[in-house]
Design a protein around this motif. Structure first.
Motif, PDB file in Angstrom:
ATOM      1  N   PRO A  94       0.834  -1.203   0.000  1.00  0.00           N
ATOM      2  CA  PRO A  94       0.000   0.000   0.000  1.00  0.00           C
ATOM      3  C   PRO A  94       0.869   1.254   0.000  1.00  0.00           C
ATOM      4  CG  PRO A  94      -0.425  -1.379   1.936  1.00  0.00           C
ATOM      5  CD  PRO A  94       0.698  -1.989   1.204  1.00  0.00           C
ATOM      6  N   PHE A 120       1.931  -6.993   4.138  1.00  0.00           N
ATOM      7  CA  PHE A 120       3.029  -6.096   3.802  1.00  0.00           C
ATOM      8  C   PHE A 120       3.864  -5.702   5.013  1.00  0.00           C
ATOM      9  CE2 PHE A 120      -0.971  -3.817   4.180  1.00  0.00           C
ATOM     10  CZ  PHE A 120      -0.692  -2.913   5.193  1.00  0.00           C
ATOM     11  N   LEU A 121       3.501  -6.225   6.177  1.00  0.00           N
ATOM     12  CA  LEU A 121       4.273  -5.916   7.374  1.00  0.00           C
ATOM     13  C   LEU A 121       5.090  -7.119   7.846  1.00  0.00           C
ATOM     14  CD1 LEU A 121       1.479  -3.912   9.200  1.00  0.00           C
ATOM     15  CD2 LEU A 121       3.547  -2.979   8.157  1.00  0.00           C
ATOM     16  N   ALA A 150       7.978  -3.604   7.670  1.00  0.00           N
ATOM     17  CA  ALA A 150       7.373  -2.729   6.669  1.00  0.00           C
ATOM     18  C   ALA A 150       8.376  -2.469   5.549  1.00  0.00           C
ATOM     19  CB  ALA A 150       6.944  -1.412   7.314  1.00  0.00           C
ATOM     20  N   LEU A 164      -2.341  -9.047  13.056  1.00  0.00           N
ATOM     21  CA  LEU A 164      -2.495  -8.179  11.884  1.00  0.00           C
ATOM     22  C   LEU A 164      -1.276  -7.308  11.603  1.00  0.00           C
ATOM     23  CD1 LEU A 164      -6.091  -6.690  11.734  1.00  0.00           C
ATOM     24  CD2 LEU A 164      -4.919  -8.097  10.060  1.00  0.00           C
ATOM     25  N   GLU A 165      -0.645  -6.811  12.686  1.00  0.00           N
ATOM     26  CA  GLU A 165       0.465  -5.889  12.455  1.00  0.00           C
ATOM     27  C   GLU A 165       1.724  -6.626  12.008  1.00  0.00           C
ATOM     28  OE1 GLU A 165      -0.858  -6.530  15.401  1.00  0.00           O
ATOM     29  OE2 GLU A 165       0.653  -6.621  16.987  1.00  0.00           O
TER      30      GLU A 165
END
Lengths: 530, 403, 510
Positions: A145, A480-481, A485, A475-476
């Motif tokens: 993103p 993409f994490l 990141a 989730l974190e």
């Protein structure tokens, strides 16, 4: 002069998958495994004579069907026997068996709630439709993103389109699934605690979260991913134990020309001119390669295998705060005969699937509460399978192996992780006592037992903090994490060093996806060969 | 009403799913529980026990029995050693296949033939010329097929035959308990397996012995549905499904030759006259008009067809038998598939098909009709090596097996 | 005969805001409040012998600036402090931590516990200062409609471009689903600091600091925080009421609405408890959306799914309220100066341990407390020489196992008094009045189904789509019926944002 196009550190199932795909594309590949057996956490070992255990990982969950096909794993000995049912006994003497037969399952659930029995079908439809979307996510590298590169935008557009096709209701449901707790989510559909509790547990396996923790609803989907994979029915036992998954992949890799060495522990990654150039074995041997791929978890890879000065502080900071926090243990039993449940005696379909000790939501949540403060659960959630019932090759005739996955057993024990060995046997007793409440004869039938605490998982299998997924699936730390990141595409800040384990997108479980996607990313990039 | 087999008192209570069908006049279990896959996986991982009593069984006796059978069959059964068994088929004088089955050499003048269809008339039609007698023993002999990697260990526990020495397609006369039985190392699953032949009166005792000894090995009673999937993986054809017995065919085009059915390897042409020899010799030179192949659906394409409707790919949970047209990649029909199944072990969607010979090479790309959401579609498929399931244990002896 | 252009149900801060805005735009507005006074959870409450608490809730620091400007509340007497208030996380054995919002002021106090934290705190504030201009506006506009198509999404994306194009976007996205415990642990080491910062992100919710997603609330709160309203929530209500009067809103208190009247497929008025009926062009409901959608709208007015989704709104109350009238001044141990606000939460784990019991429908035996002593700033709230202590008590289950019996009430009051007593010397002997409001009391008294003080838990899902998928942009599927309470986006206490945005939506379509 490099001998190899790529060296893969660690012969876990992802490392082997990566090797197989690279070799299949004609690359010269070497896999280096520290232990005497391949498979990492997907390993079968004859721990006691005649008894073969899937020591760590015990069911094949989401092994990607296209990997089975593309690597022709069936020809290399992979045979998956589907789990027949999910069984839960309750303390009041009742029990629930959800089997492959929908009618039978409906009848069983109706014993607790006729309404829930009907709702189950609606639930299944909704979740199956969402799995379609999620399949997109796990079968592709993570989206990025915020990136404005055309390829990235295109991928996001495609994801957006898939999301749009879900329609507002399912989009909303999907958002809820991402953010809600398993219990809250199930509350929207079902009323009986007896059904919700065993369903909710799939959301917490391997995590340091409780069934009431937001974010745990998501993994409910995984049970329905199997439906998307159609006849592949991905939940099952591998014949000969989960090590056979690894062996089959290794077989495929070898056939494509990959070289695999066991008992070859890597001491560090060689760095030359600011890029990975090979490895140094513990023996001192240096092996050069154009690429180095790590199947280890992110902590092992970036904090132990490579000199930290090759990474900037921001990246190291991200890796240091990447959470591993193992929360589960494993007890493997060799049994003299098939034990039986007091509430449903004898052999039957209920014994041939997975058996959950998860009698109520509160039971599960209390188990978690204790773990939050550094104690193993005094009454843990157990996931029990008896693979010898469907795969007699793992035990002598009439004898059985029982694999008990135990949660919670926090790596960060209140007395410190190193205190675990002192608590090991008491922990094992707790597990046996818990199961013994439902299986009165169990204790008398035990010939041998192997107790693995998270500390043992770290010591024996190199899983940092005993985390079976190479990092929490919160989730974190996803998409993409994962693991950091900007570095979710298997590349690392050190040129020509790659990450192909469960610590990369899409994460843990015997999926093979990180290994496959890593290899495909490498092949797509110019670094694959040159 | 189909009649019960001698094992019925045991199979009936076990058949929770109440799924039965008529097989050659007998009530035969399709699947014992609603979860057929367990029975299938028993074949591949433990052992499945299936009642195959309905198979037709004949005894052929006489000094010229071997000679006679050699004349009747496409295979030269005179080459059989005592206690050897052969898979074979037999044809009419035009080389069109009548049935397939096994021939066992029990003694110099004593053979047994098993067949899928009642064949007494066919087998005895020319018997008088050879001075042999053909007897239907189907009603006297019950049969159990024990298939799967554990079958040897189970049989070893209950019988005194030296199974470690019993080679693929050989038989042994032995005892199970008090019962005298014949054990043949044969089967219809493509796996290690044995068939146990016993007189009706001893049937239940044999069932009990095998069943009890088998349970600790994971033995499961298995039905025809499970066997049907296994036989497609193993590439075995079925009379009445993949081909039709020539004497029963109304039209010529329905009949097939062994070459067409990929049974050319059975045909021993260079020997004295046998039934259909001239026609088969011609065909061996000119080549068959069509060829049986195993097709594998292209899974990605299959998935795409379903995805168009927003559906996950569905496969038939059991082996299907409704014929489906097969096309070349341009959409011209080049054959037809007669049966197929999803292979749970190989994770492939398979079909047995008869196609034009030029399309029959391995790797050849074809299309097969798929019905998706009430719409006929064509799915890419590839001709693959047959059988798809192949395991060394099927044919090997224990001392040659690596653990 | 129309009695008004718009009927507003509910005279809380959202109802008053919506009514004022609509009247400002020229509508004839009629507002019904079932309680004797307007103000709802922000109204002044009296207890004991002459004690008053200026609001059930304590926090006015998230008030939406746009509402103040639009309604010119400052002209109606609204004053805000320059900066968010300082709070004390006290200790029994030491002076505790008095945390000023502004980093410079806070430095010395934090440094007394940890020099590293003191430096980090400046970065922490800066983090939010940088984030604020991009995040705050997103929380103060009507949320995008996800089903509206690409154009709408692009528009929403354009609106959020500041955020989406940030270089640290991924890191920001990372922090939202986290739990406050993990995130604050990344920043700080001191228990008092971490626990004090964490408390508002979980207070009132069915979450503890170890629950994932709680960090989103922390971020939201820190991106919208500003100075408190003088006079507390009551001060806000006073200004809103004056504004309503100025624009000519008709307010009928003590009047219970029993149903929304539906005619011709649209909401056209309300039915009152006395049997009478009032007609209007439209109805704006500034009450609990769950209550409205499941109880007040006649069956059949909505598709069944709309009602079903409303039933599924999670509104579990976990907060009790204790009001104490105390003789003399209230001083915290080891603190010389009077402190008006305190967060009693010794550590993150202490908050988590206080949360654990509500999962099993019990109350915490060591609760964590949000304490406000309004008499420090406004002595007139108590008789001369006395003080008021207002305590938000976390956690206690609204749905207590066995019910809220007298013994259970006594038990809860005792643990709260005991907890306070550890930090406020000789408190027990000076208590002259006491009022306990259990979550069940609050639910009944303030019409909060389930007992949640914000009309719906602020889990990530209920924050993003609030209150339900069908009503996420204030309008409901029933023409003429609009939602305006803090059960709608953006939620989060006394912000007035939902009231204003709902009114704007009405004006857009009117």
């Amino acid at each position: 002069m490099s001998q190899y196009d790529a060296i893969i550190i660690g012969g876990g199932h992802n490392g082997l998958t990566c090797a197989a795909y690279l070799a299949r594309a004609g690359r010269k590949v070497l896999v280096l495994e520290r232990r005497h057996v391949l498979g990492g956490a997907a390993v079968s070992e004859e721990v006691f004579p005649g008894f073969t255990f899937s020591v760590c990982s015990y069911v094949v969950s989401l092994l990607r069907p296209h990997i089975i096909r593309e690597l022709d794993l069936a020809r290399h000995g992979l045979q998956i026997i589907p789990l027949e049912s999910s069984f839960v006994p309750y303390p009041d003497g009742r029990s629930l068996n959800r089997s492959a037969d929908p009618q039978e399952t409906r009848r069983e659930i109706a014993g607790f709630s006729a309404r829930d029995a009907e709702r189950l079908d609606e639930f299944r439809v909704a979740l199956t439709r969402m799995s379609h979307f999620v399949k997109n996510v796990i079968d592709n590298p993570a989206a990025a993103p915020g990136s404005l590169r055309p390829a990235e935008l295109w991928q996001q557009l495609r994801l957006g389109k898939a999301l749009k096709e879900l329609g507002p209701d399912l989009q909303h449901l999907h958002m809820q699934l991402l953010t809600m707790s398993a219990v809250d989510f199930l509350d929207m559909w079902f009323e009986s605690d007896q059904l919700k509790a065993p369903m909710a547990v799939s959301g917490i396996i391997g995590t340091y979260l409780g069934v009431r923790s937001p974010g745990t609803a998501y993994v409910l989907l995984h049970h329905y991913m199997g439906e998307i994979d159609g006849a592949f029915r991905s939940w099952g036992f591998a014949r000969g134990g989960t090590g056979q998954v690894s062996n089959a992949i290794a077989g495929a890799a070898r056939r494509y020309g990959a070289e695999i060495r066991t008992e070859a522990p890597v001491a560090e990654v060689l760095v030359r001119d600011g890029q990975a150039a090979g490895v140094v074995l513990a023996s001192g041997e240096e092996i050069l390669a154009r690429n180095v791929v790590s199947n280890l978890d992110p902590h092992q890879t970036f904090l132990k295998m490579v000199d930290p000065r090759h990474f900037d502080g921001d990246f190291l900071g991200q890796i240091r705060r990447y959470k591993l926090r193992g929360s589960s243990g494993k007890v493997n039993l060799a049994l003299d005969r098939l034990p039986e449940f007091a509430c449903r005696p004898g052999d039957g379909p209920h014994m041939r699937g997975d058996i959950a000790i998860a009698p109520s939501i509160d039971y599960l949540e209390k188990a978690y509460d204790e773990a939050k403060y550094g104690q193993y659960s005094s009454r843990p959630y157990l996931n029990v399978v008896i693979p010898s019932l469907v795969d007699p090759s793992v035990a002598p005739p009439g004898k059985h192996v029982m694999s008990i996955f135990v949660q919670y057993a926090p790596y960060q024990h209140a007395d410190g992780p190193a205190a675990w060995p002192e608590h090991r046997e008491a922990f094992g007793d707790t597990v046996i006592d818990t199961l013994g409440e439902y299986m009165p004869t169990l204790k008398d039938d035990i010939l041998h037992r192997q107790v693995l605490t998270p500390w043992d998982l770290e010591q024996q299998f190199g899983l940092t903090e005993g985390n079976i997924f190479h990092g929490e699936l919160s989730l974190e730390q996803l998409a993409f994490l994962r693991p950091a990141a900007g570095w979710a595409r298997y590349r690392t800040p050190l040129r020509r060093l790659w990450l192909c384990g469960s610590g990369a997108h899409p994460g843990g479980g015997i999926m093979g996806a990180p290994g496959e996607l890593c290899a495909k990313t490498m092949l797509k990039g110019s670094q694959g060969r040159g | 009403m189909p009649r019960p087999s001698p094992f019925h008192p045991r199979t009936a209570p076990l058949c929770e799913a109440l799924r039965w069908k008529d097989w050659a006049g007998y009530a035969a279990v399709c699947s014992y529980t609603t979860y057929m896959e367990r029975e299938y996986f028993a074949f591949r991982h433990a052992a499945g026990l299936i009642d195959v009593t309905p198979l037709c069984k004949y005894e052929v006796r006489g000094a010229r029995a071997g000679e006679y059978l050699a004349w009747l069959m496409v295979r030269d059964v005179t080459r059989l050693k005592p206690n050897q068994v052969a898979y074979t088929c037999w044809c009419d004088e035009h080389g069109k296949i009548v049935d397939d089955g096994t021939v066992w050499r029990l003694d110099d003048d004593w053979y047994r033939v098993t067949a899928a269809e009642p064949s007494l008339a066919w087998l005895s039609r020319f018997a008088a010329d050879f001075d042999v007698t053909v007897t239907d023993v189907g009603d006297r002999i019950a049969a159990l097929s024990l298939q799967g990697p554990r079958s040897r260990a189970i049989l070893q526990q209950v019988g005194d035959a030296d199974l470690d020495a019993l080679r693929f397609f050989y038989l042994a006369r032995t005892r199970i308990g008090a019962a005298e039985v014949i054990v043949t190392r044969t089967g219809y699953t493509g796996d290690l397996g044995y068939e146990v032949w016993v007189d009706n009166e001893d049937a239940l005792a044999v069932w009990d012995a095998l069943y009890d000894a088998g349970r600790p090995h994971g033995l499961a009673p298995a039905g025809l549905d499970a066997m049907d999937v296994a036989r497609i993986e193993a590439g075995f054809i079925m009379n009445g499904v993949d081909y039709y017995s020539a004497p029963h065919c109304l039209i010529e085009s329905r009949k097939n030759t062994p070459y067409e059915l990929d049974l050319g390897w059975l045909v021993h042409l260079d020997r004295p006259d046998f039934l259909g020899q001239a026609a088969l010799r011609r065909e061996a030179e000119t080549g068959p008009a069509e060829k049986l192949v195993c097709l594998e659906y292209d899974w990605d394409d299959y998935e795409r067809l379903f995805a168009r409707h927003g559906l996950p790919p569905e496969v038939c949970p059991y082996a299907w038998r409704d014929p489906r047209p097969v096309f070349d990649v341009f959409g011209n029909q080049v054959g037809y598939a007669t049966s197929g199944a999803w292979s749970p072990t190989m994770k492939r969607n398979l079909a047995l098909a008869l196609v034009r010979p030029e399309m029959a090479d391995r790797g050849s790309r074809l299309k097969i009709e798929v019905m998706v959401e009430y719409v006929r579609r064509k799915c890419l498929a590839t001709v693959v090596e047959k059988p798809v399931f192949r395991d060394p244990r099927t044919r090997s002896l224990p001392q040659h097996e690596s653990v | 005969m129309r009695d008004a252009d718009t009927i507003v149900i509910g005279g809380g801060h959202s109802g008053l805001t919506a009514a004022a805005r609509l009247a400002q735009a020229g509508q004839r507005v009629l507002l019904f409040e079932c309680r004797p006074d307007v103000g709802g959870r922000a109204a002044t409450l009296s207890f004991g012998d002459g004690f008053r608490v200026p609001g059930l809730l304590h926090d006015t620091q998230h008030l939406f600036d746009g509402a103040v400007r639009q309604l010119r509340l400052d002209r109606a007497g609204l004053h805000r402090d320059e900066a968010p208030a300082a709070w004390l996380n006290p200790q029994t054995t030491g002076p505790g931590l008095l945390l000023h919002h502004e980093a410079g002021q806070a430095h010395a106090e934090i440094a007394a516990h940890s020099a590293r934290d003191a430096d980090r705190y400046a970065d922490y504030r800066q983090h939010f200062d940088r984030l604020r201009p991009e995040v705050a506006p997103l929380l103060r506009r009507v949320p995008p409609d996800p089903s509206a198509g690409v154009l709408e999404l692009l528009r929403a994306g354009w609106g959020a471009r500041g955020l989406l194009l940030r270089r640290d976007l991924l890191d920001i996205l990372r922090t939202l689903p986290m739990c406050v415990a993990d995130w604050l642990n990344e920043w700080f080491e001191g228990d008092l600091l971490k626990a004090g910062l964490a408390l508002p992100a979980v207070a009132g919710e069915f979450t503890g600091p170890w629950s994932p997603g709680t960090n989103a609330l922390l971020v939201v709160q820190n991106c919208t925080v500003a100075g408190a309203v003088r006079g507390g929530p009551a001060g806000l209500i006073k200004a809103l009421l004056a504004t309503c009067r100025e624009y000519g809103v008709t307010i009928r208190t003590g009047t219970e609405v029993t149903a929304v009247v539906v005619e011709g497929g649209a909401a056209r008025g309300v039915q009152l408890a006395d049997g009478s009926r009032c007609n209007a062009e439209r109805v704006v409901a500034a009450i609990s959306p769950k209550d409205l959608l499941t109880r007040l709208v006649p069956a059949g007015a909505f598709r069944p799914q709309v009602v079903e989704r409303a039933r599924q709104i999670r509104t579990r109350g976990t907060t009790a309220k204790l009001h104490l009238g105390v003789r003399g001044e209230v001083r915290f141990a080891h603190r010389d100066a009077a402190v008006s606000r305190a967060r009693i939460a010794p550590s993150i784990d202490a908050i988590e341990r206080a949360f654990d019991p509500v999962k099993y429908r019990r109350f915490a035996d060591r609760p964590v407390l949000d304490v406000w002593i309004p008499t420090v700033e406004e002595p007139g709230l108590a008789p001369a020489g006395h003080s008021v202590v207002s305590v938000l008590v976390h956690y206690a289950s609204a749905d207590l196992a066995g019910g809220w019996t007298a013994a259970q009430r006594q038990g809860l009051a005792t643990v709260v008094r005991d907890t306070l007593g550890r930090y406020i010397p000789d408190l027990a002997s000076r208590i002259v009045s006491e009022q306990l409001l259990t979550p069940a009391d609050l639910a009944a008294e303030f019409r909060l189904p389930g007992g949640h003080l914000g009309h719906g838990e602020l889990g990530l899902d209920q924050m993003l789509v609030r209150p339900t998928l069908d009503c996420a942009r204030y309008a409901t599927p029933l023409a003429g019926l609009t939602l305006a309470s803090s059960g709608c986006f953006p939620g989060g206490g006394l912000t007035c944002a939902s009231g204003l945005l709902a009114a704007e939506r009405v004006l857009e379509t009117a």
